[in-house]
Scaffold this motif. Structure first.
Motif, PDB file in Angstrom:
ATOM      1  N   CYS A  82       0.873  -1.170   0.000  1.00  0.00           N
ATOM      2  CA  CYS A  82       0.000   0.000   0.000  1.00  0.00           C
ATOM      3  C   CYS A  82       0.909   1.218   0.000  1.00  0.00           C
ATOM      4  O   CYS A  82       1.794   1.334   0.857  1.00  0.00           O
ATOM      5  CB  CYS A  82      -0.930   0.007   1.212  1.00  0.00           C
ATOM      6  SG  CYS A  82      -2.334   1.136   1.024  1.00  0.00           S
ATOM      7  N   ASN A 114      -4.736   1.520  -7.267  1.00  0.00           N
ATOM      8  CA  ASN A 114      -5.010   0.186  -6.748  1.00  0.00           C
ATOM      9  C   ASN A 114      -4.662  -0.777  -7.862  1.00  0.00           C
ATOM     10  O   ASN A 114      -4.690  -0.414  -9.030  1.00  0.00           O
ATOM     11  CB  ASN A 114      -6.482   0.043  -6.332  1.00  0.00           C
ATOM     12  CG  ASN A 114      -7.417   0.157  -7.514  1.00  0.00           C
ATOM     13  OD1 ASN A 114      -7.696  -0.815  -8.216  1.00  0.00           O
ATOM     14  ND2 ASN A 114      -7.913   1.374  -7.764  1.00  0.00           N
ATOM     15  N   LEU A 139      -2.882  -2.628  -2.631  1.00  0.00           N
ATOM     16  CA  LEU A 139      -4.131  -2.304  -1.964  1.00  0.00           C
ATOM     17  C   LEU A 139      -4.555  -0.887  -2.338  1.00  0.00           C
ATOM     18  O   LEU A 139      -3.716  -0.040  -2.653  1.00  0.00           O
ATOM     19  CB  LEU A 139      -3.960  -2.413  -0.446  1.00  0.00           C
ATOM     20  CG  LEU A 139      -3.391  -3.728   0.094  1.00  0.00           C
ATOM     21  CD1 LEU A 139      -3.388  -3.708   1.617  1.00  0.00           C
ATOM     22  CD2 LEU A 139      -4.165  -4.922  -0.425  1.00  0.00           C
ATOM     23  N   MET A 143      -4.924   2.679  -2.485  1.00  0.00           N
ATOM     24  CA  MET A 143      -4.283   3.793  -1.803  1.00  0.00           C
ATOM     25  C   MET A 143      -5.333   4.815  -1.377  1.00  0.00           C
ATOM     26  O   MET A 143      -6.401   4.906  -1.977  1.00  0.00           O
ATOM     27  CB  MET A 143      -3.284   4.432  -2.755  1.00  0.00           C
ATOM     28  CG  MET A 143      -2.598   5.658  -2.221  1.00  0.00           C
ATOM     29  SD  MET A 143      -1.734   6.507  -3.553  1.00  0.00           S
ATOM     30  CE  MET A 143      -1.720   8.177  -2.891  1.00  0.00           C
ATOM     31  N   GLN A 169      -2.384   4.820   4.804  1.00  0.00           N
ATOM     32  CA  GLN A 169      -2.038   3.520   4.234  1.00  0.00           C
ATOM     33  C   GLN A 169      -1.495   2.533   5.267  1.00  0.00           C
ATOM     34  O   GLN A 169      -1.430   1.326   5.007  1.00  0.00           O
ATOM     35  CB  GLN A 169      -1.006   3.696   3.111  1.00  0.00           C
ATOM     36  CG  GLN A 169       0.378   4.170   3.551  1.00  0.00           C
ATOM     37  CD  GLN A 169       0.527   5.676   3.565  1.00  0.00           C
ATOM     38  OE1 GLN A 169      -0.420   6.408   3.857  1.00  0.00           O
ATOM     39  NE2 GLN A 169       1.723   6.155   3.246  1.00  0.00           N
ATOM     40  N   THR A 196      -2.545  -1.850   5.916  1.00  0.00           N
ATOM     41  CA  THR A 196      -1.478  -2.809   5.624  1.00  0.00           C
ATOM     42  C   THR A 196      -1.217  -3.701   6.831  1.00  0.00           C
ATOM     43  O   THR A 196      -0.977  -4.906   6.679  1.00  0.00           O
ATOM     44  CB  THR A 196      -0.192  -2.081   5.214  1.00  0.00           C
ATOM     45  OG1 THR A 196      -0.492  -1.127   4.194  1.00  0.00           O
ATOM     46  CG2 THR A 196       0.846  -3.058   4.695  1.00  0.00           C
ATOM     47  N   VAL A 242       4.228  -1.466   3.357  1.00  0.00           N
ATOM     48  CA  VAL A 242       3.616  -0.142   3.284  1.00  0.00           C
ATOM     49  C   VAL A 242       4.687   0.883   2.956  1.00  0.00           C
ATOM     50  O   VAL A 242       5.786   0.848   3.516  1.00  0.00           O
ATOM     51  CB  VAL A 242       2.884   0.214   4.593  1.00  0.00           C
ATOM     52  CG1 VAL A 242       3.830   0.291   5.784  1.00  0.00           C
ATOM     53  CG2 VAL A 242       2.099   1.516   4.440  1.00  0.00           C
ATOM     54  N   GLY A 301      -7.822  -3.875   6.053  1.00  0.00           N
ATOM     55  CA  GLY A 301      -6.868  -4.813   5.490  1.00  0.00           C
ATOM     56  C   GLY A 301      -7.333  -6.251   5.602  1.00  0.00           C
ATOM     57  O   GLY A 301      -7.154  -7.054   4.674  1.00  0.00           O
TER      58      GLY A 301
END
Length: 691
Positions: free
Chosen positions: A74, A115, A125, A127, A134, A138, A164, A438
């Motif tokens: 992320c 993403n 993942l 953003m 973020q 994560t 991350v 997450g």
């Protein structure tokens, strides 16, 4: 625990990166930046542009290590180089920057807010636009890796990690510190990658963390392995990245990799960097990693001609990709109202249903079992059943473990289902909701608890980002979850534990909102939420948790209620009373001896407009009662719809009884004066009937 650097770069080893691949990706990133700055932004084809110059080589070195199919990253604004290393198509990256159909969001989000659901390797993942947002998702993804590996026994997660990306400014945010606590206390497979370019837009790093070095400050942080070095030195950056990833993959706990890099352009295209001196800018350019990369690989790994050929070939590929992207249309404007909620077309990643989960059959017909139970027992029994039949359900929050929650709802559940599935969290609401995001993306069904409504304020960024995820990724990602949250008064009031403010969640796109008034409805709505494919805010009114009027027999393990379907708790012909939560009891008492429809909405997003409008067409009068403040409360929305769509059916003005625009007072006498009382509601009923 800081990793010691050798005085000179280590010699190349078998584990050295594919330098030709590194060169190609860095050149590609540079070519994209240059094309955007010289052509696409001036040509008004791109509206926001963020150069990755200076950050690019180190990101590529990291990205080439993320080959596990369950890895996830992320990132943030300057993270395009790592996306390229994961395999994002150039035309998608450029088309997203142009806001065209396809790409990351079909033009719904800024092109750098990315993403990437990746079926062939690490996914990116979704953003978030907020700095630091973020980190906790994560951490949640990394926790889900461990859950899937150990609790579910899924060997495909062995060795997977969550990564991350953040800058030196992001280490000052709540999200960073919350994620750091989560990752270290739980020993998660999570890598914090800090690209330190010494500036947060214009604010120097010394104002973000003491001494402007987060790695040094965290050197003695328990449970965290630290790596710190120069992100412009190819061999040093490669070595540190390799070691950091290996540490986390080896399940030795989380690590933080800080690499110093120059930001060779402004924060964005519009940023002139007037806050930097000429000497500072010149010094930054002397640290450009591209010439250092060339010196490292030419002639040892490739010839000068090969370097030039790669540069020319990547420029040509980028130009072709931009032409393809420019041919893409803008999405059909009317399509932007789609994918706020699940529409039956499965998202690419995230949620229970993407794991092959098939919800058991349910019915909205209650089959009462035994004696009447209170709402606490009803919610506990529903959570217990869903935990028993679905191993992907996890329940967590502050004090939900051995204590069983401050309201006793989860009492005994950790003992029965284990600390991996029912667990306490650190005191961070942002962390609670962020990690739930997450987990949900990883295919779990998180049921986090926010202890009181007011305590949700630090989590509102994560709540908003979760709700918008399906929409802003155009159904590529979604994070279904159920947030349990006690609201409202109980015996006494106060500004900290007695807030309702449900309208804030209704006004947050993507969230379904339930507000049951009794034990039976709580069971049905909670079960629907926990088996669904959207995030749900499940509001548990504190005064109803043990109220005698809210008690009902348990309606059965197959009982589930649809959202958006109100209930007539009393029927009549003279007035329609619309309410929910704790006010249902008071409205029923106020309507004694009156021929009235009392409508318990049960859910506010969606709410049953048809039931309200149908009733008003018969009664010709409408009273709305809620505990929240009058100004901009949800009752105002109902009143507007009634005025819009049933004006000619009304024989009296639409009226409301609400709290005044004040926080909840503490002393019971003051609180009861402020709350809509039975007497106040009855007085307003009489006034409308006499109109």
């Amino acid at each position: 625990m800081t990793a010691k650097l050798k005085p000179s770069p280590a010699p190349a080893t078998a584990a050295s990166p594919d330098w030709a691949r590194v060169v190609s990706l860095v050149q590609c990133s540079r070519a994209m930046d240059a094309l955007e700055e010289t052509t696409l932004v001036p040509g008004k084809k791109i509206f926001y542009q963020f150069s990755a110059r200076g950050h690019d080589m180190a990101q590529v070195l990291l990205g080439l290590h993320l080959t596990h199919p369950k890895d996830a990253i992320c990132g943030y604004y300057r993270s395009r180089p790592i996306l390229l290393s994961l395999g994002v198509a150039l035309e998608d990256a450029l088309g997203s920057a142009m806001g065209r159909a396809g790409g990351y969001s079909d033009g719904r989000d800024i092109g750098v807010v990315f993403n990437y659901p990746n079926a062939h390797g690490a996914s990116a993942l979704p953003m978030c636009g907020g700095v630091g947002a973020q980190y906790t998702p994560t951490a949640g993804y990394a926790q889900a890796i461990e859950y899937c590996r150990t609790v579910l026994g899924d060997a495909s997660y062995d060795g997977a990690i969550g990564v991350v990306l953040g800058g030196d400014a992001s280490v000052a945010t709540n999200g960073f510190w919350s994620a750091l606590t989560i990752a270290t206390t739980l020993k998660l497979p999570m890598l914090f990658y800090v690209e330190d370019n010494a500036y947060g837009i214009s604010v120097p790093g010394a104002l973000q963390t003491p001494g402007a070095n987060i790695a040094k400050n965290l050197a003695n942080f328990s449970g965290l392995k630290i790596y710190d070095g120069d992100g412009t030195d190819p061999e040093q950056a490669a070595m540190l990245t390799r070691e950091a990833v290996a540490h986390v993959r080896g399940r030795r706990g989380p690590a933080l990799l800080r690499l110093t890099v120059p930001r060779l352009e402004g924060h964005s295209f519009q940023d002139t960097q007037a806050y930097k001196s000429k000497d500072t800018i010149e010094a930054e350019w002397t640290r450009d990693p591209l010439p250092k990369l060339k010196a490292h690989v030419v002639p040892s790994a490739m010839s000068e001609a090969e370097w030039d050929a790669i540069e020319a070939e990547t420029k040509e590929r980028v130009l072709r990709a931009s032409q393809i992207a420019d041919q893409r249309p803008v999405a059909e404007p009317s399509s932007v109202t789609r994918h706020v909620f699940d529409e039956g077309e499965m998202q690419t990643e995230g949620g229970l249903h993407n794991t092959g989960y098939m919800a058991p059959r349910v019915s909205d017909e209650a089959k009462p079992e035994g004696a009447r139970i209170n709402m606490i027992t009803a919610i506990r029994r529903t959570l217990d059943h869903e935990l028993s039949i679905n191993p992907r359900v996890v329940v967590f929050g502050e004090d939900v473990g051995p204590k069983g929650g401050v309201h006793g709802v989860t009492l005994g559940m950790q003992e029965k289902h284990g600390a991996e599935r029912v667990f306490d969290t650190s005191l961070s609401e942002e962390g609670i909701i962020g990690r739930a995001v997450g987990m949900a993306i990883a295919g779990l069904m998180p049921v986090p608890e926010i202890q009181f409504r007011k305590y949700a304020e630090p989590a509102c960024e994560q709540i908003s980002d979760c709700g918008s995820m399906r929409w802003r990724t155009n159904n590529r990602f979604a994070a279904p979850m159920v947030v349990r949250m006690p609201i409202g008064f109980f015996k006494c009031g106060d500004p900290w534990h007695s807030q309702t403010n449900e309208v804030q969640f209704v006004h947050t796109p993507g969230w379904r909102v339930a507000a049951p008034s009794n034990a039976e409805d709580a069971v049905g709505l909670l079960r629907t939420a926990m088996r669904g494919n959207d995030p749900v805010m499940f509001l548990e009114h504190r005064n109803m948790l043990d109220a005698a009027s809210a008690r009902r027999p348990y309606p059965g393990d197959a009982f589930a209620l649809p959202f958006g379907k109100a209930k007539l708790t009393r029927t009549g012909d003279d007035i329609t009373i619309v309410t929910w939560g704790a006010m249902v009891e008071r409205c029923e008492a106020a309507a004694e001896g009156i021929s009235a429809d009392v409508i318990d909405l049960r859910t506010l997003a969606p709410w049953d407009r048809d039931a309200v409008l149908t009733s008003i067409k018969r009664t010709h009068r409408c009273l709305i009662v809620h505990e929240d403040l009058g100004t901009a409360g949800f009752g105002a929305e109902i009143a507007a719809v009634v005025a819009d769509e049933a004006f000619l059916d009304l024989d009296a003005p639409v009226a409301r009884v609400t709290m005044p625009d004040i926080p909840s007072p503490h002393h019971p006498d003051l609180m009861e004066w402020a709350l809509p009382s039975v007497a106040r509601i009855r007085a307003k009923i009489d006034q409308l009937l006499a109109f």
